[in-house]
Design an enzyme around this catalytic site. Structure first.
Site, PDB file in Angstrom:
ATOM      1  N   LYS A   1       0.855  -1.193   0.000  1.00  0.00           N
ATOM      2  CA  LYS A   1       0.000   0.000   0.000  1.00  0.00           C
ATOM      3  C   LYS A   1       0.890   1.242   0.000  1.00  0.00           C
ATOM      4  O   LYS A   1       1.900   1.281   0.724  1.00  0.00           O
ATOM      5  CB  LYS A   1      -0.893  -0.023   1.241  1.00  0.00           C
ATOM      6  CG  LYS A   1      -1.941   1.080   1.298  1.00  0.00           C
ATOM      7  CD  LYS A   1      -2.822   0.925   2.550  1.00  0.00           C
ATOM      8  CE  LYS A   1      -3.927   1.969   2.605  1.00  0.00           C
ATOM      9  NZ  LYS A   1      -4.760   1.833   3.834  1.00  0.00           N
TER      10      LYS A   1
ATOM     11  N   SER B   1      -9.745   1.986   2.528  1.00  0.00           N
ATOM     12  CA  SER B   1      -8.841   2.677   1.632  1.00  0.00           C
ATOM     13  C   SER B   1      -7.875   1.743   0.909  1.00  0.00           C
ATOM     14  O   SER B   1      -7.337   2.087  -0.132  1.00  0.00           O
ATOM     15  CB  SER B   1      -8.049   3.732   2.396  1.00  0.00           C
ATOM     16  OG  SER B   1      -7.219   3.115   3.383  1.00  0.00           O
TER      17      SER B   1
ATOM     18  N   SER C   1      -9.866  -0.293   6.820  1.00  0.00           N
ATOM     19  CA  SER C   1      -9.252  -0.245   5.488  1.00  0.00           C
ATOM     20  C   SER C   1      -8.501  -1.485   5.044  1.00  0.00           C
ATOM     21  O   SER C   1      -8.106  -1.583   3.879  1.00  0.00           O
ATOM     22  CB  SER C   1      -8.310   0.953   5.386  1.00  0.00           C
ATOM     23  OG  SER C   1      -9.072   2.114   5.221  1.00  0.00           O
TER      24      SER C   1
HETATM   25  N1  GLN Z   1     -13.192   3.996   5.616  1.00  0.00           N
HETATM   26  C1  GLN Z   1     -12.744   4.545   6.864  1.00  0.00           C
HETATM   27  C2  GLN Z   1     -12.482   5.993   6.704  1.00  0.00           C
HETATM   28  O1  GLN Z   1     -12.767   6.503   5.686  1.00  0.00           O
HETATM   29  C3  GLN Z   1     -11.532   3.800   7.349  1.00  0.00           C
HETATM   30  C4  GLN Z   1     -10.286   4.201   6.690  1.00  0.00           C
HETATM   31  C5  GLN Z   1      -9.096   3.434   7.150  1.00  0.00           C
HETATM   32  O2  GLN Z   1      -9.200   2.414   7.845  1.00  0.00           O
HETATM   33  N2  GLN Z   1      -7.931   3.952   6.794  1.00  0.00           N
HETATM   34  O3  GLN Z   1     -12.000   6.646   7.573  1.00  0.00           O
END
Ligand code: GLN
Length: 508
Positions: free
Chosen positions: A80, A155, A179
């Site tokens: 990532k 993400s 994410s």
């Molecule tokens: N989807 C969640 C957010 O938008 C989690 C994001 C994440 O875990 N980095 O904050």
């Protein structure tokens, strides 16, 4: 697609160790697959084939001298783009970091490289890890390999899509609110959020520091365990790192035994808003676990109802502080530096152009929640809710070994469907956020395709802090039983289907 691309890391490890396969051959096969499918899937922001092949050659060379190598030496990985790694750009999915090449490696990057793992490149993500679909990436949206008109989750959608399209057998993610787990769920892959502090955040671009947790992504539970073992452990360079032994996650994945375990369904994580196809597969998986000798009970965690609200105050508060460092002076983009603008104007122009709408939204909400007149009402209350959630977990773990829920209420939604509705987007993390707020660990494991749309469904397993091995024990048992039932892995169903023809599934 060659059988090689479908082979698990654990099995590849054996082929490499016995020299039936070289890391160069394996790495070249992954790079070919990236060439073939990435124009469609778009999992990668950056691929460095020459570097990957050189790393593969170095491992092959060491192996030929009889050197003692770790189990994942020579196996390719998709990283990532939130982990810093020298010699390659790190953008974190943001235009504001475009062109920035970090001067150092994250601790996890070092651990991965020291283990002889071959990094193929950096994967796409929502900007600064804010989102559930990769649509907030400053560059492009990644497509779900099961249906390219749908989101791959976020993400870490790039890492999950790289696994599901057979571009890489291993990947890395970070999980602040879901994410790793939500992308795993919607792509039919395995994703683990380790215990907070068990994996180092040093050199990982910060989103919300009290929640961010790097973790492994893979196609099987054992592969995730093998990667977990490599990346976990105390790091003196991360002040929130836990100085404790890493639980035996590989042993637990191999044991794959749930007999006598108490598995509790969280009453609040189901019902209205959950797709029937998701609930159906979830309930069938519970029956499978019961059939394996686990005792299935129900628990109530009443404060989970407020988890999403608390998260969307605590997380943006930390974001507003962490993103202050992108000031046009230290990293990446700089706009308006023509001698006519003051420093402050250059900062404003750069941040205005470099951050996307979601990053700006969160900076504004966080700044507001932390402002003096509102601090107690918003941030302070959210922290109290966080304590209540931790107490709910403590009470539940007093009666059960692990808790379970669907990983996310729905299967992969259509690209574009939720972009104009942030609240609908935030609901994707309804089930995953409690574990981040409490700092304990959780895994998503595939439990089938929803009968309604033929898309993957994930089951979430939650365990107490530092009991990560329980996730692997339960996840591996479930995975093995389902594999027997399906006569193969879920991802093979994609590779063998007409919808997966573009992955090269036909030519074995
Ligand atoms: N989807 C969640 C957010 O938008 C989690 C994001 C994440 O875990 N980095 O904050």
């Amino acid at each position: 697609m060659s059988d090689l691309l479908r082979t698990d890391a654990a099995e590849l490890s054996g082929l490499l160790a016995t020299k039936q396969l070289s890391s160069r051959e394996l790495t070249a096969a992954c790079l070919d697959q990236i060439d073939r499918v990435d124009p469609t899937v778009r999992a990668f922001l950056h691929v460095d084939g020459d570097r990957a092949l050189a790393a593969a050659d170095a491992v092959d060379e060491r192996r030929s001298t009889g050197a003692e190598l770790g189990p994942l030496a020579g196996i390719p990985l998709a990283m990532k783009d939130i982990f810093t790694m020298t010699g390659a750009p790190t953008t974190c999915g943001s235009r504001i970091l475009e062109g920035w090449v970090p001067p150092y490696n994250s601790t996890i990057t070092d651990k991965v490289l020291d283990a002889g793992i071959v990094v193929l490149g950096k994967t796409n993500m929502d900007e600064f890890a804010m989102g559930s679909s990769t649509e907030n990436s400053g560059f492009f949206t990644t497509h779900n390999p099961w249906d390219t008109t749908r989101i791959p989750g976020g993400s870490g959608g790039g890492s999950a899509a790289a696994l599901a399209s057979f571009e890489a057998p291993l990947a890395l993610g970070t999980d602040t609110g879901g994410s790793i787990r939500q992308p795993a769920s919607v792509t039919g892959t395995v994703g683990v959020k380790p215990t907070y502090g068990a994996t180092s955040r040093y050199g990982v671009v910060a989103m919300a520091s009290s929640l961010d947790t790097p973790g492994p992504c893979a196609r099987t539970v054992l592969d995730a365990a093998l990667l977990h073992q490599v990346i976990a452990g105390w790091d003196p360079r991360d002040s929130t790192s836990i100085n404790a032994a890493v639980p035996d996650v590989v042993g637990a994945a191999k044991a794959a035994e749930v007999k006598g375990m108490r598995i509790a369904v969280v009453r609040e994580l189901g019902g209205e808003g959950y797709q029937p196809g998701v609930e159906q597969r979830f309930n069938e998986a519970l029956e499978v676990l019961a059939g394996l000798g686990a005792e299935i009970v129900e628990v109530s965690c009443p404060s989970f109802e407020y988890a999403l609200s608390a998260y969307y105050l605590i997380m943006p508060s930390e974001v507003s502080s962490n993103l202050a460092r992108f000031d046009a002076m230290r990293y990446g983009l700089r706009i308006g530096d023509d001698g006519m603008n003051s420093t402050e104007e250059v900062m404003n122009l750069t941040r205005g152009a470099g951050f996307g709408a979601e990053a700006k939204r969160r900076i504004i909400i966080g700044t507001y929640a932390l402002s003096s007149g509102y601090y107690d009402a918003y941030y302070g209350s959210a922290q109290k809710v966080r304590t209540l959630i931790t107490r709910d977990f403590d009470a539940a773990f007093a009666t059960a070994d692990v808790l379970v829920s669907p990983t996310t209420p729905t299967t992969a939604f259509k690209i574009g469907e939720r972009v104009d509705d942030p609240l609908a987007m935030y609901k994707a993390d309804l089930c995953t956020i409690p574990s981040n707020l409490a700092g304990n660990c959780a895994m998503s494991v595939p439990v089938g395709l929803s009968p309604a749309d033929g898309l993957p469904v994930g089951l979430q397993i939650m365990a107490p802090a530092l009991a990560d091995d329980r996730l692997y024990r339960v996840g591996a048992a479930l995975e093995r039983a389902l594999k027997d039932r399906w006569g193969g892995r879920l991802l093979d169903q994609l590779a063998d289907s007409p919808a997966g023809a573009y992955l090269g599934g036909g030519e074995r």
